[in-house]
Write a protein that holds these residues in place. Sequence first.
Motif, short mmCIF file in Angstrom:
data_model
loop_
_atom_site.label_atom_id
_atom_site.label_comp_id
_atom_site.label_asym_id
_atom_site.label_seq_id
_atom_site.Cartn_x
_atom_site.Cartn_y
_atom_site.Cartn_z
N ARG A 18 -24.35 -9.50 -47.17
CA ARG A 18 -23.54 -10.46 -47.18
C ARG A 18 -23.56 -11.26 -45.08
N PRO A 19 -22.74 -12.41 -45.64
CA PRO A 19 -22.68 -13.29 -44.51
C PRO A 19 -21.85 -12.64 -43.32
N CYS A 96 -26.63 -5.18 -34.80
CA CYS A 96 -28.22 -5.32 -34.93
C CYS A 96 -29.05 -4.45 -35.05
N VAL A 97 -29.76 -4.97 -35.25
CA VAL A 97 -31.37 -4.65 -35.59
C VAL A 97 -32.57 -5.38 -35.60
N ALA A 98 -33.01 -5.63 -34.53
CA ALA A 98 -34.44 -6.22 -34.27
C ALA A 98 -35.16 -5.97 -34.98
N VAL A 99 -35.97 -6.61 -36.22
CA VAL A 99 -36.85 -5.87 -36.26
C VAL A 99 -38.29 -6.84 -36.25
N LEU A 125 -34.81 -2.51 -44.83
CA LEU A 125 -33.67 -1.70 -44.17
C LEU A 125 -32.50 -2.51 -44.64
N LEU A 126 -32.36 -3.87 -45.58
CA LEU A 126 -31.35 -4.88 -45.64
C LEU A 126 -31.12 -3.39 -47.03
N ASN A 127 -32.10 -3.83 -47.69
CA ASN A 127 -31.26 -3.02 -49.13
C ASN A 127 -31.30 -1.70 -48.46
N ALA A 128 -31.03 -0.95 -47.96
CA ALA A 128 -31.13 0.66 -47.30
C ALA A 128 -29.40 0.79 -47.10
N ALA A 129 -29.49 -0.91 -46.29
CA ALA A 129 -27.64 -1.19 -45.69
C ALA A 129 -26.58 -1.03 -47.04
N LEU A 130 -27.73 -1.84 -47.68
CA LEU A 130 -26.74 -2.16 -48.93
C LEU A 130 -26.45 -1.01 -49.89
N ALA A 131 -27.34 -0.25 -50.05
CA ALA A 131 -27.23 0.45 -50.59
C ALA A 131 -26.41 1.78 -49.95
N SER A 132 -26.01 2.10 -48.93
CA SER A 132 -25.19 2.65 -48.50
C SER A 132 -24.11 2.55 -48.62
N ASN A 137 -26.54 -8.54 -43.22
CA ASN A 137 -27.42 -9.87 -43.44
C ASN A 137 -28.52 -10.18 -42.79
N TRP A 138 -29.49 -10.56 -42.91
CA TRP A 138 -31.17 -10.31 -42.69
C TRP A 138 -31.50 -12.28 -41.87
#
Length: 192
Positions: A18-19, A96-99, A125-132, A137-138
Amino acid sequence: MPTPNPAAMDFLLTRRSRPSKTLTAPAPDRATLETLLTAAARSPDHGKLEPWRFIVLEGAALHRMATEVEKTGQRLGKDIEAIAKAANAFRDSPLCVAVIEVQKPSEKVPPLEQTYSAGAVCLALLNAALASGWGANWLSGWASHDRQFLTDALHLADNESLAAFMHIGTETSAPPDRPRPDLSRITTWLDA
């Protein structure tokens, strides 16, 4: 015979970032974010080095990051539009999570494999957020490649670099899908 997980496969075949400019509050609370980070930390990690870590940026920290981006942009001679766009990514972000990639000495795991592991954490992390159900956005951007910015804004050590700024929040609009790679052009089948 393998046991399929159709829901997981459907998610992977239809997932879409997601933008960041479409994300708003609320963002995941601490307990929810810890679950997402736990999922991300289950990524492949040869040698169990944990060559990555997380910095969670919220509230005033996001505004401080925007200010650091503005200072960096001025120092680097970036144009005003580029500076504003990069700064607003933090100023407008609900979370925002800085990896952070952390290169560790290892005789068995070369630096490139540690980089791959950090990238795997970002995608997880991106997929976990989207799946939840969150929008995510990365991003990276020009400031993330400037050593002084990484030192001043995130206090990174010399063996650390930024793998991703992962913006997470509530999506305000679903983007249309974009063209995807032509599998026949990027796949080679070898049978001998």
